[in-house]
Motif scaffolding. Structure first.
Motif, PDB file in Angstrom:
ATOM      1  N   UNK A 161       0.829  -1.203   0.000  1.00 34.79           N
ATOM      2  CA  UNK A 161       0.000   0.000   0.000  1.00 34.79           C
ATOM      3  C   UNK A 161       0.866   1.256   0.000  1.00 34.79           C
ATOM      4  N   UNK A 162       1.986   1.224   0.733  1.00 33.95           N
ATOM      5  CA  UNK A 162       2.910   2.365   0.709  1.00 33.95           C
ATOM      6  C   UNK A 162       3.441   2.593  -0.697  1.00 33.95           C
ATOM      7  N   UNK A 163       3.799   1.498  -1.378  1.00 36.44           N
ATOM      8  CA  UNK A 163       4.281   1.598  -2.758  1.00 36.44           C
ATOM      9  C   UNK A 163       3.192   2.156  -3.672  1.00 36.44           C
ATOM     10  N   UNK A 164       1.959   1.698  -3.489  1.00 35.79           N
ATOM     11  CA  UNK A 164       0.855   2.188  -4.318  1.00 35.79           C
ATOM     12  C   UNK A 164       0.665   3.685  -4.134  1.00 35.79           C
ATOM     13  N   UNK A 165       0.739   4.157  -2.875  1.00 28.87           N
ATOM     14  CA  UNK A 165       0.602   5.597  -2.621  1.00 28.87           C
ATOM     15  C   UNK A 165       1.740   6.366  -3.289  1.00 28.87           C
ATOM     16  N   UNK A 166       2.960   5.802  -3.249  1.00 26.98           N
ATOM     17  CA  UNK A 166       4.087   6.461  -3.902  1.00 26.98           C
ATOM     18  C   UNK A 166       3.927   6.521  -5.412  1.00 26.98           C
ATOM     19  N   UNK A 167       3.411   5.457  -6.017  1.00 25.24           N
ATOM     20  CA  UNK A 167       3.185   5.446  -7.464  1.00 25.24           C
ATOM     21  C   UNK A 167       2.115   6.464  -7.860  1.00 25.24           C
ATOM     22  N   UNK A 168       1.064   6.569  -7.062  1.00 24.09           N
ATOM     23  CA  UNK A 168       0.048   7.587  -7.331  1.00 24.09           C
ATOM     24  C   UNK A 168       0.675   8.972  -7.261  1.00 24.09           C
ATOM     25  N   UNK A 169       1.573   9.170  -6.297  1.00 26.91           N
ATOM     26  CA  UNK A 169       2.254  10.454  -6.192  1.00 26.91           C
ATOM     27  C   UNK A 169       3.109  10.769  -7.407  1.00 26.91           C
ATOM     28  N   UNK A 170       3.793   9.763  -7.945  1.00 29.30           N
ATOM     29  CA  UNK A 170       4.612   9.980  -9.144  1.00 29.30           C
ATOM     30  C   UNK A 170       3.751  10.326 -10.361  1.00 29.30           C
ATOM     31  N   UNK A 171       2.632   9.618 -10.508  1.00 29.15           N
ATOM     32  CA  UNK A 171       1.720   9.934 -11.621  1.00 29.15           C
ATOM     33  C   UNK A 171       1.155  11.334 -11.456  1.00 29.15           C
ATOM     34  N   UNK A 172       0.822  11.681 -10.218  1.00 28.29           N
ATOM     35  CA  UNK A 172       0.342  13.034  -9.925  1.00 28.29           C
ATOM     36  C   UNK A 172       1.355  14.084 -10.367  1.00 28.29           C
ATOM     37  N   UNK A 173       2.618  13.878 -10.010  1.00 26.17           N
ATOM     38  CA  UNK A 173       3.649  14.853 -10.357  1.00 26.17           C
ATOM     39  C   UNK A 173       3.803  14.965 -11.866  1.00 26.17           C
ATOM     40  N   UNK A 174       3.764  13.834 -12.577  1.00 24.19           N
ATOM     41  CA  UNK A 174       3.867  13.868 -14.034  1.00 24.19           C
ATOM     42  C   UNK A 174       2.718  14.660 -14.646  1.00 24.19           C
ATOM     43  N   UNK A 175       1.520  14.472 -14.121  1.00 25.38           N
ATOM     44  CA  UNK A 175       0.359  15.227 -14.630  1.00 25.38           C
ATOM     45  C   UNK A 175       0.551  16.723 -14.418  1.00 25.38           C
ATOM     46  N   UNK A 176       1.027  17.094 -13.240  1.00 27.80           N
ATOM     47  CA  UNK A 176       1.192  18.517 -12.928  1.00 27.80           C
ATOM     48  C   UNK A 176       2.286  19.158 -13.779  1.00 27.80           C
ATOM     49  N   UNK A 177       3.369  18.417 -14.030  1.00 28.61           N
ATOM     50  CA  UNK A 177       4.490  18.998 -14.761  1.00 28.61           C
ATOM     51  C   UNK A 177       4.259  19.037 -16.270  1.00 28.61           C
ATOM     52  N   UNK A 178       3.554  18.074 -16.794  1.00 32.64           N
ATOM     53  CA  UNK A 178       3.464  17.948 -18.250  1.00 32.64           C
ATOM     54  C   UNK A 178       2.044  17.980 -18.807  1.00 32.64           C
ATOM     55  N   UNK A 179       1.047  18.092 -17.931  1.00 35.89           N
ATOM     56  CA  UNK A 179      -0.332  17.960 -18.402  1.00 35.89           C
ATOM     57  C   UNK A 179      -1.072  19.246 -18.650  1.00 35.89           C
ATOM     58  N   UNK A 180      -0.447  20.394 -18.389  1.00 38.45           N
ATOM     59  CA  UNK A 180      -1.128  21.659 -18.608  1.00 38.45           C
ATOM     60  C   UNK A 180      -2.343  21.822 -17.710  1.00 38.45           C
ATOM     61  N   UNK A 181      -3.374  22.477 -18.207  1.00 35.24           N
ATOM     62  CA  UNK A 181      -4.569  22.748 -17.411  1.00 35.24           C
ATOM     63  C   UNK A 181      -5.277  21.459 -17.009  1.00 35.24           C
ATOM     64  N   UNK A 182      -5.389  20.512 -17.947  1.00 38.12           N
ATOM     65  CA  UNK A 182      -6.016  19.227 -17.632  1.00 38.12           C
ATOM     66  C   UNK A 182      -5.197  18.464 -16.600  1.00 38.12           C
ATOM     67  N   UNK A 183      -3.875  18.574 -16.717  1.00 40.81           N
ATOM     68  CA  UNK A 183      -3.000  17.903 -15.756  1.00 40.81           C
ATOM     69  C   UNK A 183      -3.130  18.480 -14.358  1.00 40.81           C
ATOM     70  N   UNK A 184      -3.437  19.770 -14.270  1.00 39.79           N
ATOM     71  CA  UNK A 184      -3.646  20.392 -12.970  1.00 39.79           C
ATOM     72  C   UNK A 184      -4.842  19.761 -12.261  1.00 39.79           C
ATOM     73  N   UNK A 185      -5.921  19.571 -13.009  1.00 44.85           N
ATOM     74  CA  UNK A 185      -7.120  18.949 -12.444  1.00 44.85           C
ATOM     75  C   UNK A 185      -6.842  17.489 -12.061  1.00 44.85           C
ATOM     76  N   UNK A 186      -6.167  16.771 -12.968  1.00 44.29           N
ATOM     77  CA  UNK A 186      -5.853  15.368 -12.676  1.00 44.29           C
ATOM     78  C   UNK A 186      -4.921  15.250 -11.474  1.00 44.29           C
ATOM     79  N   UNK A 187      -3.943  16.146 -11.389  1.00 42.28           N
ATOM     80  CA  UNK A 187      -3.013  16.119 -10.263  1.00 42.28           C
ATOM     81  C   UNK A 187      -3.707  16.353  -8.938  1.00 42.28           C
ATOM     82  N   UNK A 188      -4.687  17.274  -8.920  1.00 42.90           N
ATOM     83  CA  UNK A 188      -5.432  17.536  -7.690  1.00 42.90           C
ATOM     84  C   UNK A 188      -6.216  16.307  -7.261  1.00 42.90           C
TER      85      UNK A 188
END
Length: 349
Positions: A161-188
């Motif tokens: 579960x700790x690993x799963x939370x970390x993977x979600x965090x990495x996907x979140x960061x990728x969305x925020x850095x490279x996803x533009x406006x849509x990535x901002x919503x997905x990251x939140x």
């Protein structure tokens, strides 16, 4: 009846005796406690017709009751000094264990359905007294539902579960850095999801007696990295979308949060305590008041993750970053005020 007749923990079937959460871990703890309370009697786990312990069952018994010899027993033929239902063993008091005198006919053998109900109660009890208002009313019910599902897999461990939370965090960061406006919503949305999943590892650990200092440290580090990734990612996203001042305010908040977290982690090691970032929360709440309680809740991850999710979904990312900068600066000021008089746990003030 023989003075050395065994004390029997009774299950209705082999499947029940080999079950996880309310079965084997509870029975193992029961065996250990019964050994302490009734040293003159051996302790056995009995099933009508006999049974064969699974490899998981044997490893759990060795982990939770080291040195205890497992005797799989046929309850139809054993002569017992006392009986206890497998689903009840976890709730018995020491006095009850010392005075077991039930006959087999008076004991409810633990079947799979009863153990599933007991497992549900066990997971429901894994919340923490220090849970924030969002965690208590939103995150914890969802995370406990996830925990109940995950624990159906015998190989599930808290670190998964700790690993799963970390993977979600990495996907979140990728969305925020490279996803533009849509990535901002997905990251939140992913930050709020990470906040929910964050509860699963601790719930699994408490439900299966796997809590450890190392697991708590990895959980804390994953949380801190996800928090920093979110604030930094939102700041970068907003900056790149044209609001440089808000982006810089968020970057400042990220820097303050990183420094404050490092100070708290360093202080926890100086205290010879488990690695944690919760030291300020515990000391700030040592003299409780309504205002302190609300300030503590606001500063907790469950609250600001949900608040950030709502604000970003409503188009308030800019306001969120200014608010983060102000609140983080206040939090850091309180931390700096507490550090000079910081006492180790157990020291008088």
């Amino acid at each position: 009846m023989s003075a050395t007749a065994p004390l029997c923990i009774l299950f209705a079937s082999e499947r029940a005796a080999n079950s996880l959460v309310a079965g084997i871990p509870a029975a193992a703890r029961g065996m250990m406690q019964l050994h302490k309370s009734n040293a003159k009697h051996p302790v056995v786990i009995a099933v009508p017709g006999g049974w064969e312990p699974s490899s998981l069952c044997r490893s759990e018994l060795e982990r939770l009751a080291p040195g205890t010899v497992l005797h799989p027993t046929d309850s139809d033929i054993v002569e017992a000094a006392g009986w206890i239902g497998g689903a009840a063993v976890q709730s018995m008091t020491d006095d009850e264990m010392r005075n077991i005198a039930d006959s087999w006919t008076d004991v409810v053998a633990a079947d799979v359905a009863g153990l599933n109900q007991a497992a549900h109660r066990i997971v429901a009890s894994t919340g923490k007294p220090g849970d924030g208002i969002v965690s208590r009313h939103l995150n914890r019910p969802i995370s406990q539902a996830i925990t109940r599902i995950v624990l159906r897999w015998p190989g599930a461990r808290p670190w998964h579960a700790t690993l799963a939370a970390g993977l979600v965090g990495l996907i979140m960061l990728a969305c925020l850095l490279f996803g533009g406006a849509a990535g901002l919503l997905a990251g939140a949305a992913l930050f709020q999801l990470a906040s929910i999943i964050d509860g699963v590892d601790g719930e699994m650990a408490r439900a299966t007696f796997r809590s450890s200092a190392r697991g708590a440290m990895m959980d804390s580090l994953t949380d801190a990295a996800t928090n920093l990734g979110f604030v930094g990612g939102v700041s970068y996203n907003v900056y790149m979308n044209g609001d440089q001042s808000a982006g810089l305010a968020g970057a400042l908040a990220c820097l303050i949060l990183a420094n404050g977290s490092a100070m708290l982690g360093w202080q926890s090691r100086r205290d010879d305590a488990n690695f944690t970032f919760d030291g300020l929360k515990h000391r700030f709440g040592a003299r409780p008041s309504r205002i302190r309680q609300w300030l503590t809740w606001i500063a907790m991850r469950d609250f600001y993750a949900f608040a950030a999710f709502v604000m970003i979904m409503l188009g308030g990312a800019t306001l969120l970053l200014y608010a983060f900068a102000i609140i983080t600066a206040g939090w850091f000021a309180v931390l700096c005020a507490f550090l000079p008089n910081w006492k180790k746990p157990g020291e008088s003030s």
